[in-house]
Design a protein around this motif. Structure first.
Motif, PDB file in Angstrom:
ATOM      1  N   ASP A 113      -0.996  -4.749  -7.230  1.00 34.38           N
ATOM      2  CA  ASP A 113      -2.414  -4.994  -7.495  1.00 34.38           C
ATOM      3  C   ASP A 113      -2.835  -4.150  -8.698  1.00 34.38           C
ATOM      4  O   ASP A 113      -2.758  -2.916  -8.669  1.00 34.38           O
ATOM      5  CB  ASP A 113      -3.261  -4.626  -6.281  1.00 34.38           C
ATOM      6  CG  ASP A 113      -2.903  -5.457  -5.059  1.00 34.38           C
ATOM      7  OD1 ASP A 113      -2.576  -6.639  -5.247  1.00 34.38           O
ATOM      8  OD2 ASP A 113      -2.948  -4.926  -3.936  1.00 34.38           O
ATOM      9  N   ASP A 154      -8.616  -1.355   0.831  1.00 33.38           N
ATOM     10  CA  ASP A 154      -7.607  -2.051   0.052  1.00 33.38           C
ATOM     11  C   ASP A 154      -6.497  -1.138  -0.445  1.00 33.38           C
ATOM     12  O   ASP A 154      -5.590  -1.590  -1.146  1.00 33.38           O
ATOM     13  CB  ASP A 154      -8.257  -2.749  -1.147  1.00 33.38           C
ATOM     14  CG  ASP A 154      -8.927  -1.762  -2.091  1.00 33.38           C
ATOM     15  OD1 ASP A 154      -9.140  -0.604  -1.686  1.00 33.38           O
ATOM     16  OD2 ASP A 154      -9.236  -2.155  -3.232  1.00 33.38           O
ATOM     17  N   SER A 155      -6.534   0.156  -0.126  1.00 34.76           N
ATOM     18  CA  SER A 155      -5.487   1.074  -0.577  1.00 34.76           C
ATOM     19  C   SER A 155      -4.194   0.839   0.195  1.00 34.76           C
ATOM     20  O   SER A 155      -4.214   0.387   1.341  1.00 34.76           O
ATOM     21  CB  SER A 155      -5.941   2.530  -0.407  1.00 34.76           C
ATOM     22  OG  SER A 155      -6.161   2.834   0.955  1.00 34.76           O
ATOM     23  N   LYS A 156      -3.076   1.147  -0.445  1.00 35.99           N
ATOM     24  CA  LYS A 156      -1.764   0.926   0.167  1.00 35.99           C
ATOM     25  C   LYS A 156      -0.949   2.212   0.165  1.00 35.99           C
ATOM     26  O   LYS A 156      -1.247   3.155  -0.556  1.00 35.99           O
ATOM     27  CB  LYS A 156      -1.015  -0.186  -0.564  1.00 35.99           C
ATOM     28  CG  LYS A 156      -1.689  -1.554  -0.436  1.00 35.99           C
ATOM     29  CD  LYS A 156      -0.896  -2.637  -1.133  1.00 35.99           C
ATOM     30  CE  LYS A 156      -1.580  -3.997  -0.990  1.00 35.99           C
ATOM     31  NZ  LYS A 156      -0.832  -5.071  -1.678  1.00 35.99           N
ATOM     32  N   TYR A 165      -4.151   5.141  -4.344  1.00 34.52           N
ATOM     33  CA  TYR A 165      -3.923   4.371  -5.564  1.00 34.52           C
ATOM     34  C   TYR A 165      -3.009   5.177  -6.493  1.00 34.52           C
ATOM     35  O   TYR A 165      -2.848   6.385  -6.346  1.00 34.52           O
ATOM     36  CB  TYR A 165      -5.252   4.064  -6.266  1.00 34.52           C
ATOM     37  CG  TYR A 165      -6.263   3.401  -5.363  1.00 34.52           C
ATOM     38  CD1 TYR A 165      -6.207   2.033  -5.106  1.00 34.52           C
ATOM     39  CD2 TYR A 165      -7.278   4.141  -4.748  1.00 34.52           C
ATOM     40  CE1 TYR A 165      -7.123   1.420  -4.269  1.00 34.52           C
ATOM     41  CE2 TYR A 165      -8.196   3.537  -3.920  1.00 34.52           C
ATOM     42  CZ  TYR A 165      -8.122   2.181  -3.679  1.00 34.52           C
ATOM     43  OH  TYR A 165      -9.035   1.590  -2.845  1.00 34.52           O
ATOM     44  N   ASN A 184      -2.388  -0.155  -7.283  1.00 34.22           N
ATOM     45  CA  ASN A 184      -2.423   0.237  -5.878  1.00 34.22           C
ATOM     46  C   ASN A 184      -1.321   1.246  -5.578  1.00 34.22           C
ATOM     47  O   ASN A 184      -0.405   1.465  -6.369  1.00 34.22           O
ATOM     48  CB  ASN A 184      -2.281  -0.979  -4.963  1.00 34.22           C
ATOM     49  CG  ASN A 184      -3.230  -0.902  -3.790  1.00 34.22           C
ATOM     50  OD1 ASN A 184      -3.437   0.170  -3.215  1.00 34.22           O
ATOM     51  ND2 ASN A 184      -3.834  -2.017  -3.416  1.00 34.22           N
TER      52      ASN A 184
END
Length: 312
Positions: A113, A154-156, A165, A184
């Motif tokens: 991302d 939405d962070s991975k 991130y 990301n």
């Protein structure tokens, strides 16, 4: 600074000198020309938003709510800008957001991302130009990916086993942020780095910044496409102290080379602590093969001279 004959003291009065300096640089015109227009009935302009956001960090704050809690009562009557509420600052900043896009490498399965805001990158370059960041005898760009830990939706997960991130960040002469491209947490530094750097150098070229004397990065940049990109825009390709130094070497075309052929770009590879340098006190010349899809830069142990013909 000493204040005499003043009934009420302002705990953050020193920020007014920064406001005055920014007004002298005419930053307001740069903001208005690069940011979305605001409604005529808007009580605060982009300069007010920009100055208020800067005040948080210059006055020792660490979150946006410090505007309401600690700063507004002291800075509300300053002659340089109006201080909006924290909610108003956040609303205006959200208007500058752009959607992210997802991509994969040719053989990879990880979805990367990426968020690239070209408009803010252009604004940042123009502001740095006004601040004199490019008026140096030598310009050195440092690039690296840094981890920002966060628990956002939405962070991975990153390689340090935390969520967050991992943006690519470039600085100019180590003092100022030159370019940021957010990624990301699951995206390491290698994928699509050449595209990131090409976009960064494109922004500099559009603003007539350059030439760049030195580019410094770590081992993640030892890729053929990255090397080809950097050598188009920079004189020297360097790494940190104690690792590897890559320098562009200008060598004449060999006698007898057939027309239409292209010689390999060559670099000087010097490892300060290498046993080779201790024995010979010389450096080894490496030819990076432009016709090979796999960069020999990923194999630093390769210490031999190579040439390549990419013509007929």
């Amino acid at each position: 600074m000493k204040i005499i004959n003043r009934k009420q003291l302002n705990a953050f009065g020193g920020i007014n000198f920064i406001y005055e300096h920014l007004n002298g640089l005419q930053c307001q015109s740069t903001l208005e020309s690069n940011l979305p227009p605001l409604a005529n009935q808007s009580q605060y302009n982009w300069k007010d938003i920009f100055h208020s956001f800067l005040s948080i960090y210059y006055c020792g704050g660490d979150c946006i709510e410090d505007i309401n809690i600690n700063l507004k009562q002291h800075l509300g009557k300053n002659p340089f800008c109006k201080i909006p509420s924290a909610d108003r600052v956040l609303d205006r900043l959200k208007q500058l957001a752009v959607p992210s896009f997802t991509c994969r490498t040719e053989r990879g399965t990880v979805e990367h991302d990426v968020n690239r805001n070209d408009n803010l990158a252009k604004l940042n370059t123009e502001l740095l130009d006004k601040l004199g960041a490019f008026d140096q005898e030598e310009l050195t760009v440092d690039y690296d990916n840094t981890i920002i830990f966060a628990e956002k939706k939405d962070s991975k997960r990153n390689y340090k086993r935390g969520r967050g991130y991992q943006p690519g960040v470039a600085t100019i002469n180590t003092d100022n942020i030159l370019y940021i491209e957010n990624r990301n947490g699951n995206s390491d530094a290698k994928p699509f780095q050449a595209e990131t750097l090409e976009n960064m150098f494109g922004q500099l070229k559009q603003n007539n910044v350059g030439p760049i004397d030195n580019f410094r990065a770590d081992a993640a940049s030892y890729q053929l496409e990255v090397i080809k990109t950097v050598t188009k825009h920079c004189t020297n390709f360097l790494s940190g102290e104690g690792t590897v130094t890559l320098k562009n070497i200008s060598t004449p075309l060999p006698i007898g080379r057939k027309p239409g052929t292209v010689r390999a770009t060559r670099f000087l590879w010097a490892r300060p602590n290498s046993h080779l340098l201790k024995k010979t006190n010389t450096t080894k010349l490496i030819g990076w093969s432009l016709g090979n899809k796999r960069a020999k830069a990923s194999r630093p142990a390769c210490l031999h001279r190579t040439t390549t013909n990419t013509g007929p």
